[in-house]
Design a protein around this motif. Structure first.
Motif, mmCIF file in Angstrom:
data_model
loop_
_atom_site.group_PDB
_atom_site.id
_atom_site.type_symbol
_atom_site.label_atom_id
_atom_site.label_comp_id
_atom_site.label_asym_id
_atom_site.label_seq_id
_atom_site.Cartn_x
_atom_site.Cartn_y
_atom_site.Cartn_z
ATOM 1 N N HIS A 140 0.785 -1.061 -0.039
ATOM 2 C CA HIS A 140 -0.269 -0.132 0.033
ATOM 3 C C HIS A 140 0.852 1.192 -0.021
ATOM 4 O O HIS A 140 1.762 1.125 0.832
ATOM 5 N N VAL A 184 0.586 5.668 -0.083
ATOM 6 C CA VAL A 184 -0.068 6.933 -0.205
ATOM 7 C C VAL A 184 0.801 7.870 -0.686
ATOM 8 O O VAL A 184 1.940 7.876 -0.310
ATOM 9 N N THR A 227 1.984 11.959 -10.249
ATOM 10 C CA THR A 227 0.605 11.083 -10.041
ATOM 11 C C THR A 227 -0.766 12.088 -10.050
ATOM 12 O O THR A 227 -0.490 13.147 -9.737
ATOM 13 N N SER A 259 -5.408 6.473 -8.609
ATOM 14 C CA SER A 259 -5.497 5.542 -7.506
ATOM 15 C C SER A 259 -6.226 4.196 -8.015
ATOM 16 O O SER A 259 -7.137 4.446 -8.654
ATOM 17 N N ARG A 293 -1.553 -1.297 -3.697
ATOM 18 C CA ARG A 293 -2.640 -0.265 -3.752
ATOM 19 C C ARG A 293 -2.286 1.166 -3.488
ATOM 20 O O ARG A 293 -1.580 1.329 -2.488
ATOM 21 N N LEU A 294 -2.497 1.915 -4.489
ATOM 22 C CA LEU A 294 -2.054 2.988 -4.660
ATOM 23 C C LEU A 294 -2.964 4.049 -4.362
ATOM 24 O O LEU A 294 -4.101 4.159 -4.945
ATOM 25 N N THR A 295 -2.738 5.020 -3.320
ATOM 26 C CA THR A 295 -3.759 6.146 -3.062
ATOM 27 C C THR A 295 -3.054 7.363 -3.395
ATOM 28 O O THR A 295 -2.035 7.811 -2.706
ATOM 29 N N VAL A 296 -3.685 8.290 -4.192
ATOM 30 C CA VAL A 296 -3.201 9.503 -4.455
ATOM 31 C C VAL A 296 -4.006 10.510 -3.786
ATOM 32 O O VAL A 296 -5.642 10.610 -4.089
#
Lengths: 112, 112
Positions: free
Chosen positions: A10, A12, A82, A87, A108-111
């Motif tokens: 993960h 962020v 990004t 995301s 899991r990429l969260t921008v």
């Protein structure tokens, strides 16, 4: 059983930042791939890599994306700047050719 | 473009019942694969059926392929609560290392 390993699980990041997603494919596989899955949507192909170069890429894989196999074992996906819409879950996969693919567990990429 | 599309989109059954999911695609393929994905997790390869095969079994899974109709089905017999997941079909073309094209998936819910 051989596995495809992805790190981190993960991440962020702030909008505009660069991220590098890492993958270790199965050692005797020749073809490497990145896919992504936006939450609730289907898995989408990004890029395939063979013989140290991109063999196929989708419309999603624009200039902000790049892939590299820096050391013969790692396979990386870089997103230069990004955006919120980047995301998603990013999956690395490898294959020996005409057989099934082995996927990693994803990053899991969260921008934000 | 070749594309796997599953139906139904969602399926709810009781434990012990059989679950059947269907997949259709548009162009000629080298093989068709079924994957499973638990919520928010990675893709797990279930079974691969080649274009010259008509049926394949693996444990409680049975996959059929009808290339004349460009369709496949996945049957899970004697379902269990642990089978609750999304199931995707994916196709690739007659070229080693080419991209997998995923369908939107069937969400299976098995209640005990």
């Amino acid at each position: 059983e051989p596995e495809v390993t992805q790190t981190p699980s993960h991440q962020v990041t702030q909008m505009g930042q660069e991220v590098i997603l890492r993958c270790v494919p199965i050692s005797n596989h020749l073809y490497f791939y990145w896919y992504r899955q936006i939450l609730g949507q289907k898995v989408e192909f990004l890029v395939s890599f063979y013989n140290n170069e991109i063999s196929e890429k989708s419309e999603i894989f624009d200039d902000q994306f790049s892939v590299e196999r820096p050391d013969g074992s790692n396979f990386t996906l870089k997103i230069r700047s990004t955006k919120l819409e980047d995301s998603a879950m990013y999956f690395c996969a490898s294959s020996g050719g005409f057989d099934g693919y082995t996927f990693g567990s994803g990053t899991r990429l969260t921008v934000v | 473009s070749q594309q796997g599309e599953e139906d139904p989109q969602a399926l709810s059954i009781q434990e012990g019942e059989n679950a059947t999911m269907n997949c259709s695609y548009k162009t000629s393929i080298n093989n068709l694969q079924w994957y499973r994905q638990n919520s928010g997790r990675g893709l797990v390869h279930l079974i691969l059926i080649r274009s010259n095969e008509r049926e394949k079994h693996s444990g409680r899974l049975r996959v059929t392929l009808d290339t004349s109709k460009k369709s496949s089905s996945l049957l899970i017999t004697a379902s269990r609560a642990a089978d609750t997941a999304s199931y995707f079909c994916a196709t690739d073309a007659h070229q080693a290392g080419t991209a997998l094209i995923f369908g939107k998936g069937t969400t299976l819910s098995v209640s005990s």
